[in-house]
Design a protein around this motif. Structure first.
Motif, PDB file in Angstrom:
ATOM      1  N   GLY A 210       0.757  -1.246   0.000  1.00 29.42           N
ATOM      2  CA  GLY A 210       0.000   0.000   0.000  1.00 29.42           C
ATOM      3  C   GLY A 210       0.785   1.292   0.000  1.00 29.42           C
ATOM      4  O   GLY A 210       0.256   2.324   0.402  1.00 29.42           O
ATOM      5  N   SER A 211       2.031   1.265  -0.469  1.00 31.61           N
ATOM      6  CA  SER A 211       2.817   2.505  -0.459  1.00 31.61           C
ATOM      7  C   SER A 211       2.159   3.607  -1.285  1.00 31.61           C
ATOM      8  O   SER A 211       2.251   4.783  -0.932  1.00 31.61           O
ATOM      9  CB  SER A 211       4.250   2.261  -0.934  1.00 31.61           C
ATOM     10  OG  SER A 211       4.279   1.831  -2.277  1.00 31.61           O
TER      11      SER A 211
ATOM     12  N   LYS B 112      -1.032   4.152  -1.548  1.00 29.71           N
ATOM     13  CA  LYS B 112      -2.105   4.704  -0.712  1.00 29.71           C
ATOM     14  C   LYS B 112      -1.529   5.574   0.412  1.00 29.71           C
ATOM     15  O   LYS B 112      -2.088   6.619   0.749  1.00 29.71           O
ATOM     16  CB  LYS B 112      -2.964   3.581  -0.156  1.00 29.71           C
ATOM     17  CG  LYS B 112      -3.766   2.855  -1.225  1.00 29.71           C
ATOM     18  CD  LYS B 112      -4.457   1.620  -0.667  1.00 29.71           C
ATOM     19  CE  LYS B 112      -5.185   0.836  -1.733  1.00 29.71           C
ATOM     20  NZ  LYS B 112      -4.316   0.253  -2.745  1.00 29.71           N
ATOM     21  N   VAL B 113      -0.413   5.144   0.984  1.00 35.40           N
ATOM     22  CA  VAL B 113       0.267   5.957   1.998  1.00 35.40           C
ATOM     23  C   VAL B 113       0.665   7.297   1.378  1.00 35.40           C
ATOM     24  O   VAL B 113       0.431   8.358   1.966  1.00 35.40           O
ATOM     25  CB  VAL B 113       1.503   5.227   2.572  1.00 35.40           C
ATOM     26  CG1 VAL B 113       2.329   6.155   3.448  1.00 35.40           C
ATOM     27  CG2 VAL B 113       1.087   3.991   3.362  1.00 35.40           C
TER      28      VAL B 113
ATOM     29  N   ASP C 157      -0.674   8.809  -1.190  1.00 36.34           N
ATOM     30  CA  ASP C 157      -1.875   9.605  -1.453  1.00 36.34           C
ATOM     31  C   ASP C 157      -2.356  10.323  -0.195  1.00 36.34           C
ATOM     32  O   ASP C 157      -2.703  11.500  -0.232  1.00 36.34           O
ATOM     33  CB  ASP C 157      -3.004   8.725  -1.999  1.00 36.34           C
ATOM     34  CG  ASP C 157      -2.756   8.231  -3.413  1.00 36.34           C
ATOM     35  OD1 ASP C 157      -1.865   8.781  -4.102  1.00 36.34           O
ATOM     36  OD2 ASP C 157      -3.450   7.277  -3.820  1.00 36.34           O
ATOM     37  N   VAL C 158      -2.376   9.603   0.923  1.00 36.28           N
ATOM     38  CA  VAL C 158      -2.824  10.199   2.188  1.00 36.28           C
ATOM     39  C   VAL C 158      -1.878  11.321   2.609  1.00 36.28           C
ATOM     40  O   VAL C 158      -2.316  12.423   2.964  1.00 36.28           O
ATOM     41  CB  VAL C 158      -2.933   9.135   3.304  1.00 36.28           C
ATOM     42  CG1 VAL C 158      -3.160   9.778   4.667  1.00 36.28           C
ATOM     43  CG2 VAL C 158      -4.040   8.143   2.988  1.00 36.28           C
TER      44      VAL C 158
ATOM     45  N   ARG D 120       1.243   1.674   7.515  1.00 36.09           N
ATOM     46  CA  ARG D 120       0.100   1.128   6.778  1.00 36.09           C
ATOM     47  C   ARG D 120      -0.792   2.264   6.307  1.00 36.09           C
ATOM     48  O   ARG D 120      -0.842   3.324   6.946  1.00 36.09           O
ATOM     49  CB  ARG D 120      -0.694   0.180   7.670  1.00 36.09           C
ATOM     50  CG  ARG D 120       0.143  -1.006   8.153  1.00 36.09           C
ATOM     51  CD  ARG D 120      -0.620  -1.922   9.058  1.00 36.09           C
ATOM     52  NE  ARG D 120      -1.291  -1.175  10.119  1.00 36.09           N
ATOM     53  CZ  ARG D 120      -2.181  -1.680  10.948  1.00 36.09           C
ATOM     54  NH1 ARG D 120      -2.520  -2.949  10.850  1.00 36.09           N
ATOM     55  NH2 ARG D 120      -2.744  -0.958  11.889  1.00 36.09           N
ATOM     56  N   PRO D 121      -1.502   2.063   5.193  1.00 35.65           N
ATOM     57  CA  PRO D 121      -2.390   3.114   4.690  1.00 35.65           C
ATOM     58  C   PRO D 121      -3.374   3.613   5.745  1.00 35.65           C
ATOM     59  O   PRO D 121      -3.607   4.821   5.859  1.00 35.65           O
ATOM     60  CB  PRO D 121      -3.124   2.435   3.520  1.00 35.65           C
ATOM     61  CG  PRO D 121      -2.160   1.413   3.030  1.00 35.65           C
ATOM     62  CD  PRO D 121      -1.471   0.905   4.279  1.00 35.65           C
ATOM     63  N   GLU D 122      -3.917   2.711   6.545  1.00 33.00           N
ATOM     64  CA  GLU D 122      -4.890   3.123   7.558  1.00 33.00           C
ATOM     65  C   GLU D 122      -4.258   3.900   8.717  1.00 33.00           C
ATOM     66  O   GLU D 122      -4.960   4.539   9.501  1.00 33.00           O
ATOM     67  CB  GLU D 122      -5.684   1.920   8.093  1.00 33.00           C
ATOM     68  CG  GLU D 122      -4.835   0.836   8.698  1.00 33.00           C
ATOM     69  CD  GLU D 122      -4.399  -0.249   7.723  1.00 33.00           C
ATOM     70  OE1 GLU D 122      -4.121  -1.367   8.211  1.00 33.00           O
ATOM     71  OE2 GLU D 122      -4.326  -0.002   6.514  1.00 33.00           O
TER      72      GLU D 122
ATOM     73  N   ALA E  79      -1.636   6.103   8.049  1.00 35.44           N
ATOM     74  CA  ALA E  79      -0.872   7.183   7.426  1.00 35.44           C
ATOM     75  C   ALA E  79      -1.229   8.559   7.991  1.00 35.44           C
ATOM     76  O   ALA E  79      -0.352   9.402   8.171  1.00 35.44           O
ATOM     77  CB  ALA E  79      -1.050   7.163   5.914  1.00 35.44           C
TER      78      ALA E  79
END
Length: 89
Positions: A16-17, A19-20, A22-23, A69-71, A73
């Motif tokens: 998920g890099s 997504k990280v 993006d956040v 983790r994306p969640e 970030a």
């Protein structure tokens, strides 16, 4: 200027890099830090088995965080990145 480097190698990408990134990018814009935080990608940071790696600060003095983790970030941004920006401002 604080540099934030996210591993985008295959192992981190699968975890998920993107997504990280993006956040973190959205939060940089939300907090109007475009002139204070430089977000970059790099390939392998040699911690492949530990999840997404993110380095905050320069190559010599920066801290590498493993397993972002994306969640998590957003919390990572406010706990690890924003305080460094405020200190260096």
């Amino acid at each position: 200027m604080i540099s934030v480097v996210i591993c985008v190698g295959s192992s981190c990408y699968v975890r998920g890099s993107d997504k990280v990134a993006d956040v973190l990018e959205a939060l940089i814009h939300k907090e109007s830090l475009q002139n204070q935080v430089e977000l970059m990608g790099t390939f392998c940071m040699e911690h492949c088995s530990m999840g997404v790696s993110v380095r905050v600060g320069g190559a010599a003095e920066g801290m590498v965080y493993r397993g972002v983790r994306p969640e998590d970030a957003e919390a990572f941004f406010y706990d690890e990145i924003l305080p460094r920006v405020q200190v260096s401002a």
